[in-house]
Design a protein around this motif. Structure first.
Motif, PDB file in Angstrom:
ATOM      1  N   LEU A  97      22.271  93.446  65.764  1.00 27.45           N
ATOM      2  CA  LEU A  97      21.794  91.911  65.539  1.00 27.45           C
ATOM      3  C   LEU A  97      22.858  91.046  66.219  1.00 27.45           C
ATOM      4  CD1 LEU A  97      20.323  91.984  61.987  1.00 27.45           C
ATOM      5  CD2 LEU A  97      19.087  92.159  64.290  1.00 27.45           C
ATOM      6  N   ILE A  98      24.190  91.661  66.182  1.00 29.47           N
ATOM      7  CA  ILE A  98      25.351  90.717  66.994  1.00 29.47           C
ATOM      8  C   ILE A  98      25.036  90.574  68.124  1.00 29.47           C
ATOM      9  CG2 ILE A  98      27.680  90.927  67.292  1.00 29.47           C
ATOM     10  CD1 ILE A  98      28.142  93.109  65.292  1.00 29.47           C
ATOM     11  N   SER A  99      25.146  89.007  68.559  1.00 35.66           N
ATOM     12  CA  SER A  99      25.183  88.419  69.792  1.00 35.66           C
ATOM     13  C   SER A  99      26.310  88.442  70.575  1.00 35.66           C
ATOM     14  CB  SER A  99      24.571  87.006  69.899  1.00 35.66           C
ATOM     15  OG  SER A  99      24.831  86.279  70.949  1.00 35.66           O
ATOM     16  N   GLY A 100      26.558  89.193  71.476  1.00 33.34           N
ATOM     17  CA  GLY A 100      27.804  89.191  72.428  1.00 33.34           C
ATOM     18  C   GLY A 100      28.157  88.024  72.985  1.00 33.34           C
ATOM     19  N   PRO A 101      27.348  87.216  73.586  1.00 36.59           N
ATOM     20  CA  PRO A 101      27.661  85.906  74.248  1.00 36.59           C
ATOM     21  C   PRO A 101      28.085  85.025  73.162  1.00 36.59           C
ATOM     22  CG  PRO A 101      25.736  86.703  75.240  1.00 36.59           C
ATOM     23  CD  PRO A 101      25.794  87.644  74.191  1.00 36.59           C
ATOM     24  N   MET A 102      27.503  84.919  71.871  1.00 35.47           N
ATOM     25  CA  MET A 102      28.033  84.063  70.980  1.00 35.47           C
ATOM     26  C   MET A 102      29.254  84.486  70.255  1.00 35.47           C
ATOM     27  SD  MET A 102      27.054  81.205  69.679  1.00 35.47           S
ATOM     28  CE  MET A 102      27.652  80.607  68.411  1.00 35.47           C
ATOM     29  N   THR A 103      29.558  85.572  70.047  1.00 35.51           N
ATOM     30  CA  THR A 103      30.777  86.457  69.605  1.00 35.51           C
ATOM     31  C   THR A 103      31.842  85.905  70.500  1.00 35.51           C
ATOM     32  OG1 THR A 103      29.432  87.938  68.275  1.00 35.51           O
ATOM     33  CG2 THR A 103      32.023  88.186  68.650  1.00 35.51           C
ATOM     34  N   GLY A 104      31.315  85.933  71.864  1.00 37.54           N
ATOM     35  CA  GLY A 104      32.647  85.747  72.786  1.00 37.54           C
ATOM     36  C   GLY A 104      32.929  84.147  72.784  1.00 37.54           C
ATOM     37  N   SER A 105      31.912  83.208  72.724  1.00 39.89           N
ATOM     38  CA  SER A 105      31.985  81.992  72.690  1.00 39.89           C
ATOM     39  C   SER A 105      33.060  81.529  71.465  1.00 39.89           C
ATOM     40  CB  SER A 105      30.688  81.236  72.560  1.00 39.89           C
ATOM     41  OG  SER A 105      30.090  81.543  73.718  1.00 39.89           O
ATOM     42  N   LEU A 106      32.600  82.062  70.080  1.00 40.36           N
ATOM     43  CA  LEU A 106      33.379  81.796  68.951  1.00 40.36           C
ATOM     44  C   LEU A 106      34.857  82.228  69.329  1.00 40.36           C
ATOM     45  CD1 LEU A 106      30.789  82.471  66.299  1.00 40.36           C
ATOM     46  CD2 LEU A 106      31.906  80.290  66.915  1.00 40.36           C
ATOM     47  N   ILE A 107      35.173  83.262  69.705  1.00 37.30           N
ATOM     48  CA  ILE A 107      36.437  83.845  69.928  1.00 37.30           C
ATOM     49  C   ILE A 107      37.194  82.845  70.813  1.00 37.30           C
ATOM     50  CG2 ILE A 107      37.802  85.607  71.277  1.00 37.30           C
ATOM     51  CD1 ILE A 107      35.820  87.840  70.309  1.00 37.30           C
ATOM     52  N   ILE A 108      36.803  82.339  71.918  1.00 36.10           N
ATOM     53  CA  ILE A 108      37.336  81.235  72.733  1.00 36.10           C
ATOM     54  C   ILE A 108      37.519  80.174  72.104  1.00 36.10           C
ATOM     55  CG2 ILE A 108      37.130  80.126  74.738  1.00 36.10           C
ATOM     56  CD1 ILE A 108      35.804  82.711  75.961  1.00 36.10           C
ATOM     57  N   TYR A 109      36.334  79.527  71.475  1.00 32.97           N
ATOM     58  CA  TYR A 109      36.429  78.449  70.496  1.00 32.97           C
ATOM     59  C   TYR A 109      37.558  78.298  69.641  1.00 32.97           C
ATOM     60  CZ  TYR A 109      34.822  75.533  66.571  1.00 32.97           C
ATOM     61  OH  TYR A 109      34.686  74.984  65.500  1.00 32.97           O
ATOM     62  N   SER A 110      37.868  79.546  68.713  1.00 32.25           N
ATOM     63  CA  SER A 110      38.678  79.621  67.903  1.00 32.25           C
ATOM     64  C   SER A 110      40.142  79.537  68.310  1.00 32.25           C
ATOM     65  CB  SER A 110      38.476  80.591  67.003  1.00 32.25           C
ATOM     66  OG  SER A 110      37.419  80.515  65.922  1.00 32.25           O
ATOM     67  N   LEU A 111      40.197  80.141  69.503  1.00 31.98           N
ATOM     68  CA  LEU A 111      41.765  80.235  70.300  1.00 31.98           C
ATOM     69  C   LEU A 111      41.845  78.807  70.673  1.00 31.98           C
ATOM     70  CD1 LEU A 111      41.598  83.464  72.412  1.00 31.98           C
ATOM     71  CD2 LEU A 111      43.059  82.891  70.565  1.00 31.98           C
ATOM     72  N   VAL A 112      41.085  78.208  71.345  1.00 36.20           N
ATOM     73  CA  VAL A 112      41.252  76.767  71.761  1.00 36.20           C
ATOM     74  C   VAL A 112      41.552  75.825  70.476  1.00 36.20           C
ATOM     75  CG1 VAL A 112      40.327  74.680  72.846  1.00 36.20           C
ATOM     76  CG2 VAL A 112      39.788  76.897  73.721  1.00 36.20           C
ATOM     77  N   PHE A 113      40.907  75.801  69.510  1.00 39.25           N
ATOM     78  CA  PHE A 113      41.212  75.006  68.477  1.00 39.25           C
ATOM     79  C   PHE A 113      42.575  75.466  67.511  1.00 39.25           C
ATOM     80  CE2 PHE A 113      37.327  72.994  69.322  1.00 39.25           C
ATOM     81  CZ  PHE A 113      37.398  71.636  68.884  1.00 39.25           C
ATOM     82  N   MET A 114      42.901  76.615  67.566  1.00 40.39           N
ATOM     83  CA  MET A 114      44.272  76.936  66.985  1.00 40.39           C
ATOM     84  C   MET A 114      45.473  76.348  67.707  1.00 40.39           C
ATOM     85  SD  MET A 114      44.303  80.803  65.634  1.00 40.39           S
ATOM     86  CE  MET A 114      43.914  81.943  67.132  1.00 40.39           C
ATOM     87  N   LYS A 115      45.138  76.283  69.026  1.00 42.83           N
ATOM     88  CA  LYS A 115      46.259  75.503  69.825  1.00 42.83           C
ATOM     89  C   LYS A 115      46.134  74.155  69.635  1.00 42.83           C
ATOM     90  CE  LYS A 115      47.745  75.055  74.380  1.00 42.83           C
ATOM     91  NZ  LYS A 115      49.089  74.654  74.314  1.00 42.83           N
ATOM     92  N   TYR A 116      44.808  73.678  69.425  1.00 42.14           N
ATOM     93  CA  TYR A 116      44.945  72.141  69.309  1.00 42.14           C
ATOM     94  C   TYR A 116      45.339  71.532  67.889  1.00 42.14           C
ATOM     95  CZ  TYR A 116      42.171  67.743  67.953  1.00 42.14           C
ATOM     96  OH  TYR A 116      41.861  66.615  67.538  1.00 42.14           O
ATOM     97  N   SER A 117      45.094  72.605  66.895  1.00 40.39           N
ATOM     98  CA  SER A 117      45.385  72.205  65.742  1.00 40.39           C
ATOM     99  C   SER A 117      47.058  71.873  65.495  1.00 40.39           C
ATOM    100  CB  SER A 117      44.985  73.371  64.533  1.00 40.39           C
ATOM    101  OG  SER A 117      45.795  74.558  64.803  1.00 40.39           O
ATOM    102  N   LEU A 118      47.860  72.758  66.271  1.00 41.92           N
ATOM    103  CA  LEU A 118      49.228  72.519  66.418  1.00 41.92           C
ATOM    104  C   LEU A 118      49.563  71.497  67.546  1.00 41.92           C
ATOM    105  CD1 LEU A 118      50.122  76.571  66.032  1.00 41.92           C
ATOM    106  CD2 LEU A 118      50.157  74.697  64.287  1.00 41.92           C
ATOM    107  N   ALA A 119      48.836  71.250  68.375  1.00 44.54           N
ATOM    108  CA  ALA A 119      49.224  70.210  69.568  1.00 44.54           C
ATOM    109  C   ALA A 119      49.096  68.733  68.965  1.00 44.54           C
ATOM    110  CB  ALA A 119      48.428  70.322  70.618  1.00 44.54           C
ATOM    111  N   VAL A 120      48.317  68.555  67.831  1.00 46.97           N
ATOM    112  CA  VAL A 120      48.038  67.059  67.348  1.00 46.97           C
ATOM    113  C   VAL A 120      49.179  66.726  66.308  1.00 46.97           C
ATOM    114  CG1 VAL A 120      45.603  67.178  67.301  1.00 46.97           C
ATOM    115  CG2 VAL A 120      46.742  67.970  65.465  1.00 46.97           C
ATOM    116  N   LYS A 121      49.516  65.499  66.341  1.00 49.17           N
ATOM    117  CA  LYS A 121      50.541  65.135  65.391  1.00 49.17           C
ATOM    118  C   LYS A 121      49.903  64.124  64.396  1.00 49.17           C
ATOM    119  CE  LYS A 121      53.851  66.915  67.702  1.00 49.17           C
ATOM    120  NZ  LYS A 121      54.294  68.125  67.571  1.00 49.17           N
ATOM    121  N   PRO A 122      49.910  64.548  63.020  1.00 52.19           N
ATOM    122  CA  PRO A 122      50.721  65.722  62.546  1.00 52.19           C
ATOM    123  C   PRO A 122      49.904  66.898  62.802  1.00 52.19           C
ATOM    124  CG  PRO A 122      49.815  64.326  60.522  1.00 52.19           C
ATOM    125  CD  PRO A 122      49.542  63.704  61.906  1.00 52.19           C
ATOM    126  N   GLN A 123      50.565  68.009  62.831  1.00 52.73           N
ATOM    127  CA  GLN A 123      49.903  69.245  62.967  1.00 52.73           C
ATOM    128  C   GLN A 123      49.245  69.645  61.692  1.00 52.73           C
ATOM    129  OE1 GLN A 123      53.307  71.731  63.528  1.00 52.73           O
ATOM    130  NE2 GLN A 123      53.385  71.652  65.780  1.00 52.73           N
TER     131      GLN A 123
END
Length: 115
Positions: free
Chosen positions: A54-80
């Motif tokens: 039942l796992i969607s490969g494209p959705m799981t891949g999208s969520l992997i990329i999404y979380s990576l981007v927002f991990m970087k974003y969360s440390l790039a904003v001020k205040p972190q």
């Protein structure tokens, strides 16, 4: 309640409920990540309860990329925003687990369930 317990409770509440803490709790810097924790909680539950077919490969891949981007974003904003970072870090781990289950089931398992 004894006077010692009352003083301990009042000391605790005076330290926790400061103006700065209350100001932080009533911002999107706090509520955004808190509301976003639904995604990793669902992913954690799916790790054990969801069948790999039942796992969607494209959705799981999208969520992997999404979380990576927002991990970087969360440390790039001020205040972190470490709360946002933690949310996406947990989601990243869970989504990588789901991705492993998806790849293992679809590409490395010889016998798939026949319906």
């Amino acid at each position: 309640m004894s006077s010692g317990a009352q003083s301990a409770v009042s000391k605790f509440t005076s330290q926790v409920f400061t103006k700065e803490t209350l100001k932080y709790v009533f911002t999107t810097h706090f509520w955004g990540p808190v509301s976003n924790f639904g995604i990793p909680i669902a992913a954690m539950m799916d790790l054990k309860n969801k069948s790999p077919d039942l796992i969607s490969g494209p959705m799981t891949g999208s969520l992997i990329i999404y979380s990576l981007v927002f991990m970087k974003y969360s440390l790039a904003v001020k205040p972190q925003n470490y709360l946002l970072f933690g949310c996406h870090f947990i989601n990243e781990i869970c989504q990588l687990g789901q991705g492993f289950r998806y790849v293992n089931y679809n590409y490395f398992t010889e016998q798939k369930k026949v319906e």
